[in-house]
Design an enzyme around this catalytic site. Sequence first.
Site, PDB file in Angstrom:
ATOM      1  N   CYS A   1      51.541  46.587  17.176  1.00  9.57           N
ATOM      2  CA  CYS A   1      50.536  45.667  17.742  1.00  9.57           C
ATOM      3  C   CYS A   1      49.193  46.364  17.909  1.00  9.57           C
ATOM      4  O   CYS A   1      49.042  47.246  18.763  1.00  9.57           O
ATOM      5  CB  CYS A   1      51.051  45.139  19.087  1.00  9.57           C
TER       6      CYS A   1
ATOM      7  N   CYS B   1      47.483  46.104  21.347  1.00  5.73           N
ATOM      8  CA  CYS B   1      48.206  46.889  22.353  1.00  5.73           C
ATOM      9  C   CYS B   1      47.662  48.307  22.422  1.00  5.73           C
ATOM     10  O   CYS B   1      47.649  48.931  23.485  1.00  5.73           O
ATOM     11  CB  CYS B   1      49.694  46.946  22.028  1.00  5.73           C
TER      12      CYS B   1
END
Length: 308
Positions: free
Chosen positions: A49, A52
């Site tokens: 991700c 993230c």
Amino acid sequence: MLELGQGNGATAPADSDLIKDVSEATFMADVVDASMTVPVIVDFWAPWCGPCKTLGPALEAAVTAAGGAVKMAKINVDENQGIAGQMRVQSIPTVYAFFQGQPIDGFQGALPQSEIEAFVAKVVEAGGGAMPDDGLEGALAAAEEMLEAGDAQDAAETFAAILEQDTESVAAFAGLARANIALGALDQAEAVLNGAPAAFADAPEVEAAHAQLALARQAENAGPVAELRAAVEADPSDHQARLDLAQALHGAGEVEAAVDELLELFRRDREWNDGAAKAQLFTIFEALPANDAVVLNGRRKLSSLIFA
């Protein structure tokens, strides 16, 4: 946010009770039970991700800056799909705040640093706490502890997150450069130093980082210690071999031994190669804290040689 690495995928900070990697097996203890006394922010993330990698370090820095008024749990959704399903996590990053066993707030997606700080402050307030006045100082101290403990990746991410909050933090600029040096990312370290405000050029922290970078560049090209030591033993008057040995010793972490070789070179011929021994000694001294024993002893011995 500066792009530095794997973000949430890195090792937890030095204060393992403040920020933890949490699994389904430890969720009750580290989140629900822990939140009975202090709010716990839960960050659902995954290694693949992109957002993230930005959110995680920034959130960790903000939690660290809160000085213990809030804790953080990091949950890898790939490895903990059950708890992610129970919390109805549909996209990542997703962040929840727990207090007294219940979720009280949350958000999805990466946020600007100012909104992350506001979220953490709100969670702290909900838990009856208050953000400390020296939050950034606490985060800087935590980053330095990470770097000293060998957690260079976490330190780099924390220093970068601090710079998001304070673009004029000379300590964070220098710390970020030193963390990248520790990671072996010398070009990145040089870019950080080149990007620092001009007013920081003469700051001791920045000068120390420049010295550490110069020494790290030398270490990249240093020869094998054993071979260089053999060359010096075979011909003690081979000044270049002795200088090369000192650089190789420093690159191998044998700083005191490197200083000893340079002092011997200075004793034998202080003017050789435009005073290379003295210049190298000063670079090493500048890279270390002023009160380091190697610096204090080295300067004393050098002064004795100069005024002998």
